[in-house]
Design an enzyme around this catalytic site. Structure first.
Site, mmCIF file in Angstrom:
data_model
loop_
_atom_site.group_PDB
_atom_site.id
_atom_site.type_symbol
_atom_site.label_atom_id
_atom_site.label_comp_id
_atom_site.label_asym_id
_atom_site.label_seq_id
_atom_site.Cartn_x
_atom_site.Cartn_y
_atom_site.Cartn_z
ATOM 1 N N GLU A 52 -7.193 -5.633 -10.254
ATOM 2 C CA GLU A 52 -6.017 -6.153 -9.542
ATOM 3 C C GLU A 52 -5.843 -7.607 -9.993
ATOM 4 O O GLU A 52 -6.822 -8.337 -10.083
ATOM 5 C CB GLU A 52 -6.302 -6.052 -8.024
ATOM 6 C CG GLU A 52 -5.402 -6.829 -7.115
ATOM 7 C CD GLU A 52 -3.921 -6.456 -7.246
ATOM 8 O OE1 GLU A 52 -3.551 -5.287 -7.099
ATOM 9 O OE2 GLU A 52 -3.137 -7.383 -7.531
ATOM 10 N N THR B 141 3.111 -6.344 -14.025
ATOM 11 C CA THR B 141 3.637 -7.591 -14.609
ATOM 12 C C THR B 141 2.519 -8.581 -14.875
ATOM 13 O O THR B 141 1.346 -8.315 -14.572
ATOM 14 C CB THR B 141 4.559 -8.285 -13.585
ATOM 15 O OG1 THR B 141 3.793 -8.498 -12.394
ATOM 16 C CG2 THR B 141 5.790 -7.468 -13.291
ATOM 17 N N HIS C 190 -0.606 8.693 -2.485
ATOM 18 C CA HIS C 190 -2.029 8.622 -2.828
ATOM 19 C C HIS C 190 -2.595 10.028 -3.033
ATOM 20 O O HIS C 190 -3.388 10.270 -3.947
ATOM 21 C CB HIS C 190 -2.801 7.890 -1.721
ATOM 22 C CG HIS C 190 -2.587 6.406 -1.751
ATOM 23 N ND1 HIS C 190 -2.431 5.649 -0.616
ATOM 24 C CD2 HIS C 190 -2.511 5.541 -2.784
ATOM 25 C CE1 HIS C 190 -2.262 4.376 -0.963
ATOM 26 N NE2 HIS C 190 -2.308 4.284 -2.265
ATOM 27 N N ILE D 283 0.894 -1.164 0.000
ATOM 28 C CA ILE D 283 0.000 0.000 0.000
ATOM 29 C C ILE D 283 0.933 1.214 0.000
ATOM 30 O O ILE D 283 1.864 1.295 0.801
ATOM 31 C CB ILE D 283 -0.982 0.003 1.202
ATOM 32 C CG1 ILE D 283 -1.854 1.266 1.183
ATOM 33 C CG2 ILE D 283 -0.280 -0.137 2.536
ATOM 34 C CD1 ILE D 283 -2.984 1.259 2.235
ATOM 35 N N SER D 284 0.710 2.122 -0.939
ATOM 36 C CA SER D 284 1.603 3.278 -1.054
ATOM 37 C C SER D 284 1.482 4.167 0.172
ATOM 38 O O SER D 284 0.519 4.068 0.943
ATOM 39 C CB SER D 284 1.229 4.101 -2.290
ATOM 40 O OG SER D 284 1.227 3.290 -3.430
HETATM 41 N N1 SAH Z 1 -2.431 1.193 -5.160
HETATM 42 C C1 SAH Z 1 -2.500 0.009 -4.332
HETATM 43 C C2 SAH Z 1 -1.463 -1.073 -4.627
HETATM 44 C C3 SAH Z 1 -0.092 -0.656 -5.098
HETATM 45 S S1 SAH Z 1 1.051 -2.005 -5.314
HETATM 46 C C4 SAH Z 1 -2.423 0.394 -2.881
HETATM 47 O O1 SAH Z 1 -1.900 1.453 -2.548
HETATM 48 O O2 SAH Z 1 -2.878 -0.409 -2.058
HETATM 49 C C5 SAH Z 1 0.765 -2.368 -7.019
HETATM 50 C C6 SAH Z 1 -0.323 -3.364 -7.253
HETATM 51 O O3 SAH Z 1 -0.390 -3.614 -8.656
HETATM 52 C C7 SAH Z 1 -0.091 -4.734 -6.587
HETATM 53 O O4 SAH Z 1 -1.216 -5.046 -5.810
HETATM 54 C C8 SAH Z 1 0.082 -5.692 -7.756
HETATM 55 O O5 SAH Z 1 -0.435 -6.992 -7.500
HETATM 56 C C9 SAH Z 1 -0.720 -4.978 -8.846
HETATM 57 N N2 SAH Z 1 -0.382 -5.331 -10.229
HETATM 58 C C10 SAH Z 1 0.848 -5.496 -10.790
HETATM 59 N N3 SAH Z 1 0.728 -5.830 -12.091
HETATM 60 C C11 SAH Z 1 -0.604 -5.879 -12.366
HETATM 61 C C12 SAH Z 1 -1.382 -6.169 -13.539
HETATM 62 N N4 SAH Z 1 -0.785 -6.499 -14.697
HETATM 63 N N5 SAH Z 1 -2.721 -6.114 -13.458
HETATM 64 C C13 SAH Z 1 -3.345 -5.790 -12.286
HETATM 65 N N6 SAH Z 1 -2.684 -5.517 -11.152
HETATM 66 C C14 SAH Z 1 -1.328 -5.554 -11.182
#
Ligand code: SAH
Length: 229
Positions: A116, A222, A67, A61-62
């Site tokens: 996600e 990814t 945010h 979580i950032s």
């Molecule tokens: N903004 C969120 C999570 C940030 S971490 C927060 O603050 O809680 C980045 C997130 O991107 C991770 O949960 C990871 O699983 C997701 N992610 C990475 N590649 C992705 C993809 N191709 N499609 C969907 N989610 C992805």
């Protein structure tokens, strides 16, 4: 940053961030006060510190200042009733903040889609949103959480006035540009070794411009991690 904001409560954290001008826009301050970060983290003791936190599955979580920063950059495009896509929605925290911004006028509720690719995190975020009082928003589909590959976006819910991408893409995913409304803005970290937040702006005639906003370090966008049995 040598000094970090924190608070004893969520409202105190956000008020301190506003006072230190880390959050400047009142609409963002109001929305972030409504989202209790303790409902979206694993370590409650550091919920109200302006730091990122691991949430499992290689996700984070950032920090609240990131945010706030992302929300402020998208703010001009999130008018009441706007459609917003949050790619890599992880904990669901920013999805909730974007919901409050898009739906601040109850007469014109907006729609926020969180996508996600780790199904366990989709379940985690759904539980977090419910704990945070957003069960009705989920039921009415003002907030929709999708398990899937965010690089393809979610065309059914678009076009989107604002798209936030929470993980760094090696290159700009074309489907996300296609799903931007005219006008619309995408906030996306792009790059591998060096990463930059980019603004991808589509004007009312559909012309797309790209601008570099700042250097950052995000987890990569990814394919899903392969977990061995
Ligand atoms: N903004 C969120 C999570 C940030 S971490 C927060 O603050 O809680 C980045 C997130 O991107 C991770 O949960 C990871 O699983 C997701 N992610 C990475 N590649 C992705 C993809 N191709 N499609 C969907 N989610 C992805």
């Amino acid at each position: 940053m040598a000094w970090r904001c924190h608070g004893k409560t969520n409202v105190e954290l956000i008020s301190n961030m506003a006072q230190s001008k880390i959050i400047k826009a009142e609409r963002v301050v109001n929305a972030m006060k409504k989202v209790d970060r303790a409902n979206y983290v694993l370590r409650k003791d550091t919920a109200y510190q302006d730091t990122p936190q691991a949430i499992g599955h290689e996700a984070t979580i950032s920090a609240p200042h990131m945010h706030a920063y992302a929300s402020e950059h998208l703010l001009p495009y999130i008018y009441p009733g706007a459609r917003v896509l949050d790619v890599g929605s992880g904990s669901g925290y920013l999805t909730a903040v974007l919901h409050y911004i898009a739906s601040e006028d109850p007469a014109r509720p907006g729609k926020v889609v969180g996508i996600e690719h780790v199904p366990e995190l989709v379940a985690f975020s759904e539980e977090n949103l419910r704990k945070d009082g957003l069960g009705d928003a989920l039921a009415s589909k003002a907030i929709e959480l999708i398990a899937g590959d965010g690089r393809h976006g979610h065309a059914q819910g678009g076009p989107y006035d604002a798209i936030h991408v929470g993980a760094a893409a090696p290159e700009l995913p074309r489907p996300l540009v296609d799903q931007l409304a005219s006008p619309g803005r995408m906030f996306i970290p792009v790059g591998t070794h060096s990463q930059y937040i980019m603004h991808i702006d589509k004007d009312k005639d559909g012309n797309v411009t790209e601008s570099q906003v700042m250097a950052v370090s995000y987890v990569p966008l990814t394919g899903r991690p392969v977990i061995p049995d």
